[in-house]
Scaffold this active site. Structure first.
Site, PDB file in Angstrom:
ATOM      1  N   CYS A  99      35.368  35.260  46.158  1.00 39.11           N
ATOM      2  CA  CYS A  99      36.089  34.408  45.207  1.00 39.11           C
ATOM      3  C   CYS A  99      36.160  32.988  45.772  1.00 39.11           C
ATOM      4  CB  CYS A  99      37.505  34.957  45.006  1.00 39.11           C
ATOM      5  SG  CYS A  99      38.533  33.975  43.908  1.00 39.11           S
ATOM      6  N   HIS A 141      37.663  40.151  36.963  1.00 41.33           N
ATOM      7  CA  HIS A 141      38.058  39.316  38.106  1.00 41.33           C
ATOM      8  C   HIS A 141      38.850  38.085  37.615  1.00 41.33           C
ATOM      9  CE1 HIS A 141      37.242  37.412  42.164  1.00 41.33           C
ATOM     10  NE2 HIS A 141      37.512  36.340  41.448  1.00 41.33           N
ATOM     11  N   GLU A 142      38.324  37.418  36.598  1.00 38.11           N
ATOM     12  CA  GLU A 142      38.989  36.196  36.104  1.00 38.11           C
ATOM     13  C   GLU A 142      40.332  36.519  35.449  1.00 38.11           C
ATOM     14  OE1 GLU A 142      37.893  33.670  37.349  1.00 38.11           O
ATOM     15  OE2 GLU A 142      35.831  34.254  37.757  1.00 38.11           O
ATOM     16  N   HIS A 145      43.196  36.856  37.750  1.00 40.23           N
ATOM     17  CA  HIS A 145      43.802  35.584  38.167  1.00 40.23           C
ATOM     18  C   HIS A 145      44.983  35.209  37.265  1.00 40.23           C
ATOM     19  CE1 HIS A 145      41.343  34.112  41.445  1.00 40.23           C
ATOM     20  NE2 HIS A 145      40.212  34.303  40.776  1.00 40.23           N
TER      21      HIS A 145
END
Lengths: 168, 179
Positions: A99, A141-142, A145
């Site tokens: 990342c 993954h995003e 966040h």
């Protein structure tokens, strides 16, 4: 056009729960543009989430079509997502992730193989799409966040995991 | 700052990490990189450590005495300046699995194929599994291919080795998803 600096952990903003976007105003368009510009500028990146730019609103962009691995698979090209939500998950796969906000560390993460995600696109259109493979991983993954999760929170095994299984 | 590599090995039991790190903490050491695991019945720890007030092993030779008294073996290596910094390794990461009926020389012959071609092994695990009558050897390694080496070439070399050693070998590209 505005390339922003990507926040690096331990910046506390990376661990915050982001807020839904209620008014889709000019500032949201600007945020999406900044996310796209920053993603492109970062070269190797296939996605950026708003909190990585210090903006704690639920928005992220993903584009795996330019990456070596992603372009070999079916994908949706550039996705600009406002208030994205994963509504269906199927299968699991283990991938090694890195990342931009956690440089110099990679870890094996378990992700769903296939997902259905809904969001508002940059034209404020409601979209529901199914994504697989690399694109599905990038979206998971995003979206993590946006809830203050880093891949470090998802590492499922050390490299030697294979040998850790209890023998009969 | 002077860095040291500290290796500690002893019969596995709960509390080893705690005892070791308490000593390090109280003596003012920082732990940079470390890797610890159970090998056989032994717990092994490898740590890169430093302490702003310590520059030679003589300064802390007695620090680890309590560990020796607890049947742990301690080894300290003094690193040369910069020895704590990992050099930038460029190239494609690949994973090689080797497994088959146990026989002498599996690790060596695979490693030699790679070493002769300047392929850097970055991680390596081996384990003897299966029952006592039919032991199976499993080796997993990660290596970084030099820029002029294609993964297909490794596959060809490993194919030959597979025949020679009568083991199964598979090679695959290990993709790190940079997100």
């Amino acid at each position: 056009m505005a390339v922003k600096d990507v926040l690096i952990y331990p910046d506390p903003r990376l661990k915050e729960q982001c807020l839904p976007i209620i008014n889709f105003d000019e500032s949201v368009q600007q945020l999406l543009q900044d996310l796209v510009d920053t993603m492109i500028d970062a070269g190797h990146s296939v996605g950026v989430a708003a909190p990585q730019l210090g903006d704690l609103r639920r928005a992220a962009v993903v584009d795996v079509s330019k990456s070596k691995l992603g372009k070999k698979q079916e994908n949706h090209g550039l996705l600009q997502m406002v208030n994205p939500e994963i509504i269906e998950k199927e299968g699991t796969q283990i991938v090694r992730e890195g990342c931009m906000s956690v440089p110099e560390y990679t870890g094996n993460v378990t992700r769903s193989e296939s997902i259905v995600v809904q969001f508002l696109d940059h034209n404020q259109q409601h979209q529901v799409i199914r994504c697989d493979g690399f694109e599905a991983i990038a979206i998971q993954h995003e979206l993590d966040h946006l809830d203050g999760f880093l891949f470090l929170d998802r590492v499922s095994s050390l490299k030697t995991d294979l040998f850790r299984r209890k023998q009969k | 700052m002077q860095h040291f590599a500290l290796t500690i090995i002893g019969r596995d039991r709960p509390g080893i990490v705690s005892q070791v790190t308490e000593i390090l903490f109280k003596a003012g050491f920082n732990i940079a990189d470390s890797s610890c695991s159970i090998l056989g019945g032994q717990f092994s720890m490898i740590l890169i450590i430093s302490n702003p007030n310590i520059s030679t092993t003589e300064d802390f030779i007695d620090t680890f005495k309590p560990l020796e008294e607890n049947n742990l073996s301690v080894f300290i290596r003094t690193l040369k300046p910069g020895g704590e910094i990992r050099s930038e390794l460029e190239g494609e990461l690949c994973m090689i699995s080797v497994y088959g009926a146990d026989k002498p020389g599996i690790v060596f012959q695979v490693a030699k194929e790679l070493g002769d071609r300047h392929i850097n092994i970055t991680d390596l695990n081996t384990k003897l599994v299966g029952d006592k009558l039919k032991p199976v050897y499993v080796m997993m390694l990660e290596a970084i291919l030099p820029l002029d080496t294609e993964i297909e070439e490794i596959e060809i070399w490993m194919q030959e080795l597979k025949q020679k050693l009568q083991v199964d070998i598979s090679v695959r590209s290990l993709v790190v998803m940079e997100l």
